[in-house]
Design an enzyme around this catalytic site. Structure first.
Site, PDB file in Angstrom:
ATOM      1  N   ASP A   1      24.224 -12.635-103.754  1.00 17.45           N
ATOM      2  CA  ASP A   1      23.648 -13.441-102.690  1.00 17.45           C
ATOM      3  C   ASP A   1      22.177 -13.673-103.000  1.00 17.45           C
ATOM      4  OD1 ASP A   1      23.648 -14.805-100.247  1.00 17.45           O
ATOM      5  OD2 ASP A   1      23.006 -13.028 -99.148  1.00 17.45           O
TER       6      ASP A   1
ATOM      7  N   LYS B   1      31.693 -18.048 -97.863  1.00 20.78           N
ATOM      8  CA  LYS B   1      31.890 -16.627 -97.553  1.00 20.78           C
ATOM      9  C   LYS B   1      32.083 -16.430 -96.053  1.00 20.78           C
ATOM     10  CE  LYS B   1      27.871 -15.735 -99.283  1.00 20.78           C
ATOM     11  NZ  LYS B   1      26.628 -15.027 -99.647  1.00 20.78           N
TER      12      LYS B   1
ATOM     13  N   ASP C   1      23.751  -8.440 -99.046  1.00 25.08           N
ATOM     14  CA  ASP C   1      23.086  -7.637 -98.009  1.00 25.08           C
ATOM     15  C   ASP C   1      23.847  -7.665 -96.692  1.00 25.08           C
ATOM     16  OD1 ASP C   1      22.388 -10.389 -97.495  1.00 25.08           O
ATOM     17  OD2 ASP C   1      20.795  -9.660 -96.163  1.00 25.08           O
TER      18      ASP C   1
ATOM     19  N   ASP D   1      19.409 -14.769-100.340  1.00 22.03           N
ATOM     20  CA  ASP D   1      18.524 -14.236 -99.297  1.00 22.03           C
ATOM     21  C   ASP D   1      18.895 -12.793 -98.980  1.00 22.03           C
ATOM     22  OD1 ASP D   1      16.847 -16.596 -98.538  1.00 22.03           O
ATOM     23  OD2 ASP D   1      18.815 -17.463 -98.200  1.00 22.03           O
TER      24      ASP D   1
END
Length: 266
Positions: free
Chosen positions: A12, A183, A208, A14
């Site tokens: 990912d 996702k 995250d 961010d």
């Protein structure tokens, strides 16, 4: 390490590589290590607003050099999916350049006249008129696709309604649920793996978020690493009924270990 045993990385953006407009320490070193060892990787994002070129420029401003070809967005995954389902089709699109560019690249015609699909993506200027048009087209038989299910997005002033929230509005008005491509749909993981010629058994997802990153990696058969440099904490992660393969503080913990991300075994 042989070619067949080398890991490939999906990650990912961010919360893993950057936080807002700032580099997360260690991200530049880790990506440099991947390139030095010729390890395949893709940076994934559910954000469909921007093209890979836009995102490359954004990452460059933080000090990260990521090629356009190494950036995979929910807009690209959506275009890939539609091309496999109905080549050279047509769509009414609510979204921005990242989505419209991806659909044009596969030969789609963007129209509000009897389209094959209504495709909903991210935008900072959701129009009541455009949403009303989408509702009427779905009612008339257009198939309903959304790039991602994220209900909110961040801004300096606070949260913003995102694709998932607007999709819920259209679903409530029409009684027709969208098909979400991004996702946590493992479809996005599989299309990303195919684009770099990788197999799920020797690939891992770094993210995250438990609800999107870890879940989608798990459902696509990948190993997963949760970083605590973004939205998740140890306590919030423990509330989910599934677990990542490994939990680390940040991507800096992988520097020097790109060829061995699971020193305790998997």
């Amino acid at each position: 390490m042989t070619e067949t045993s080398r890991w490939n990385y999906l990650m990912d953006m961010d919360g893993v590589l950057v936080h807002e407009e700032h580099l997360i320490p260690g991200a530049d070193e880790f990506l440099a290590e991947l390139r030095a060892h010729d390890i395949g990787f893709l940076v994934l994002t559910n954000n469909s607003i921007y093209t890979p070129r836009d995102l490359r420029a954004r990452l460059q401003r933080t000090g990260l050099d990521v090629p356009e070809a190494a950036i995979w967005t929910s807009a690209l995954a959506t275009a890939k999916f539609l091309d496999s389902q109905r080549p050279n089709g047509s769509a009414y699109v609510i979204g921005e350049a990242g989505l419209t560019t991806a659909l044009h690249s596969i030969g789609y015609v963007l129209t509000d006249r009897d389209p094959d699909y209504v495709v909903l993506g991210e935008t900072r200027t959701y129009s009541f008129e455009a949403i009303t048009k989408a509702i009427r087209l779905v009612e008339a038989g257009a198939r309903f696709i959304a790039t991602n299910p994220d209900e909110t997005g961040p801004s300096r002033e606070g949260v913003l309604p995102a694709t998932g929230s607007v999709a819920a509005l259209i679903e409530r008005a029409t009684g027709r649920a969208p098909y979400f491509v991004g996702k946590p749909n493992p479809l996005m993981m599989r299309s990303a793996l195919r684009s770099i010629g990788a197999h799920s058994e020797r690939a891992l997802m770094i993210g995250d978020r438990m609800d999107t990153d870890v879940r989608s990696g798990l459902e696509a058969g990948l190993h997963t690493i949760l970083v605590l440099s973004g939205i998740s904490t140890v306590d919030t992660a423990d509330r989910f009924p599934f677990r990542p393969t490994r939990v680390i503080d940040s991507i800096a913990d992988l520097v020097g270990n790109a060829n061995n991300p699971f020193p305790d075994g998997v």
